[in-house]
Design a protein around this motif. Structure first.
Motif, PDB file in Angstrom:
ATOM      1  N   PHE A 164       0.541  -1.448   0.409  1.00 21.66           N
ATOM      2  CA  PHE A 164      -0.001  -0.003  -0.152  1.00 21.66           C
ATOM      3  C   PHE A 164       0.811   1.254   0.171  1.00 21.66           C
ATOM      4  CE2 PHE A 164      -2.478   3.235   2.021  1.00 21.66           C
ATOM      5  CZ  PHE A 164      -3.433   3.571   1.128  1.00 21.66           C
ATOM      6  N   ASP A 165       2.271   0.772   0.849  1.00 20.01           N
ATOM      7  CA  ASP A 165       2.983   2.534   1.032  1.00 20.01           C
ATOM      8  C   ASP A 165       3.045   2.308  -0.696  1.00 20.01           C
ATOM      9  OD1 ASP A 165       2.205   3.586   3.582  1.00 20.01           O
ATOM     10  OD2 ASP A 165       4.194   1.589   3.950  1.00 20.01           O
ATOM     11  N   ALA A 166       4.070   1.764  -0.951  1.00 15.66           N
ATOM     12  CA  ALA A 166       4.308   1.649  -2.402  1.00 15.66           C
ATOM     13  C   ALA A 166       3.311   2.084  -3.550  1.00 15.66           C
ATOM     14  CB  ALA A 166       4.597   0.307  -3.467  1.00 15.66           C
ATOM     15  N   ASP A 220      -0.613  12.231   1.351  1.00 18.48           N
ATOM     16  CA  ASP A 220      -2.099  12.511   1.691  1.00 18.48           C
ATOM     17  C   ASP A 220      -2.663  12.567   1.153  1.00 18.48           C
ATOM     18  OD1 ASP A 220      -0.063  12.217   4.620  1.00 18.48           O
ATOM     19  OD2 ASP A 220      -0.608  14.061   4.709  1.00 18.48           O
ATOM     20  N   ASP A 221      -2.565  13.433   0.019  1.00 20.21           N
ATOM     21  CA  ASP A 221      -3.624  13.505  -1.378  1.00 20.21           C
ATOM     22  C   ASP A 221      -3.997  12.649  -1.384  1.00 20.21           C
ATOM     23  OD1 ASP A 221      -3.543  16.326  -1.045  1.00 20.21           O
ATOM     24  OD2 ASP A 221      -1.772  15.711  -2.759  1.00 20.21           O
ATOM     25  N   ILE A 222      -3.242  11.013  -1.761  1.00 20.84           N
ATOM     26  CA  ILE A 222      -3.760   9.589  -2.289  1.00 20.84           C
ATOM     27  C   ILE A 222      -4.540   9.303  -1.126  1.00 20.84           C
ATOM     28  CG2 ILE A 222      -2.385   7.771  -3.585  1.00 20.84           C
ATOM     29  CD1 ILE A 222      -2.738  10.320  -4.869  1.00 20.84           C
ATOM     30  N   ILE A 223      -4.287   9.256   0.139  1.00 17.36           N
ATOM     31  CA  ILE A 223      -3.937   8.588   0.854  1.00 17.36           C
ATOM     32  C   ILE A 223      -5.548   9.074   1.102  1.00 17.36           C
ATOM     33  CG2 ILE A 223      -3.917   8.019   3.700  1.00 17.36           C
ATOM     34  CD1 ILE A 223      -0.570   8.370   3.332  1.00 17.36           C
ATOM     35  N   LEU A 234     -11.909   5.111  -2.833  1.00 15.64           N
ATOM     36  CA  LEU A 234     -11.038   3.818  -2.583  1.00 15.64           C
ATOM     37  C   LEU A 234     -11.399   3.328  -4.063  1.00 15.64           C
ATOM     38  CD1 LEU A 234      -9.470   1.062  -1.530  1.00 15.64           C
ATOM     39  CD2 LEU A 234     -11.740  -0.177  -1.673  1.00 15.64           C
ATOM     40  N   LEU A 235     -12.613   4.196  -4.517  1.00 22.70           N
ATOM     41  CA  LEU A 235     -12.996   3.893  -6.572  1.00 22.70           C
ATOM     42  C   LEU A 235     -11.587   4.300  -6.694  1.00 22.70           C
ATOM     43  CD1 LEU A 235     -14.347   2.838  -8.491  1.00 22.70           C
ATOM     44  CD2 LEU A 235     -15.828   4.435  -8.204  1.00 22.70           C
ATOM     45  N   ASP A 236     -11.539   5.805  -6.211  1.00 25.12           N
ATOM     46  CA  ASP A 236     -10.540   6.887  -7.565  1.00 25.12           C
ATOM     47  C   ASP A 236      -9.210   5.718  -7.381  1.00 25.12           C
ATOM     48  OD1 ASP A 236     -12.728   8.466  -7.991  1.00 25.12           O
ATOM     49  OD2 ASP A 236     -12.521   9.705  -6.377  1.00 25.12           O
TER      50      ASP A 236
END
Length: 217
Positions: free
Chosen positions: A34-36, A50-53, A57-59
């Motif tokens: 997940f981190d990768a 943070d923007d990705i986290i 989930l669908l996006d």
């Protein structure tokens, strides 16, 4: 809305690629995976992790699907001229056509090739109509290439010169081995002959490594 800024290889510059290379490509846990993936998307979308986290989930899943292009990097034939960004550059077509200064710079930089991709390329890629290092700053060209040349074309150019450089190294080793064998036949001192024999053996081992692609750019 967050989307991929770098959505194909033609947009991934040397700089972006070097950042991608810092990602863990062999995660062993779900957390590492997940981190990768978060780091991958943050680089390709040019945004914070943070923007990705915080994405739904669908996006997140849709964006990950759009990274499939990374699995296959295109290859290009070497050209004698390139338009990179808004500038034209000439490319040295042969290692043998390099000046002594070019070749010395190249040999120095290639020792740390993973850290010097743009600088190595600046040994071959010259501002149009110029001679190497004359009337321009080589480091400025390297910096320009790092942020403007896509990695697919960069690696194609490097691959071409890798083959030439390896061939030159092999030819040099062949010559050295022949010369040492001639001297060995004339040498009467057994200790010296033993040392020459060891040197020839070492040169032969290096030649095998080169032929197997070890030390390529």
């Amino acid at each position: 809305m967050i989307k991929l800024k770098y959505d194909n290889w033609s947009k991934i510059t040397i700089d972006v690629y070097e950042r991608l290379k810092t990602i863990n490509t062999e995660p062993t846990t779900e957390e590492e995976t997940f981190d990768a993936n978060v780091k991958l998307l943050s680089i390709l979308c040019d945004c914070g992790e943070d923007d990705i986290i915080n994405l739904p989930l669908l996006d997140f899943t849709i964006l990950m699907g759009k990274t499939e292009f990374l699995k296959t990097m295109p290859k290009y034939n070497l050209q004698d001229k390139y338009i990179i960004g808004d500038k034209m550059f000439d490319v040295v077509q042969s290692v043998k056509k390099m000046s002594t200064a070019q070749f010395i710079d190249f040999q120095t930089l290639v020792k740390n090739k993973d850290e010097n991709t743009a600088n190595i390329l600046a040994c071959f890629i010259i501002p149009h109509g110029k001679k190497y290092g004359e009337d321009y700053d080589i480091m400025e060209v390297a910096e320009f290439l790092k942020y403007n040349l896509d990695i697919a074309r960069a690696r194609s150019i490097l691959f071409f010169f890798t083959l030439q450089y390896q061939a030159l190294q092999t030819a040099t080793l062949d010559y050295s081995i022949r010369q040492m064998r001639k001297q060995m036949k004339k040498e009467k001192n057994e200790e010296t002959k033993k040392k020459m024999s060891e040197a020839i053996e070492q040169a032969m081992q290096v030649k095998i490594l080169l032929q197997n692609g070890v030390g390529s750019i």
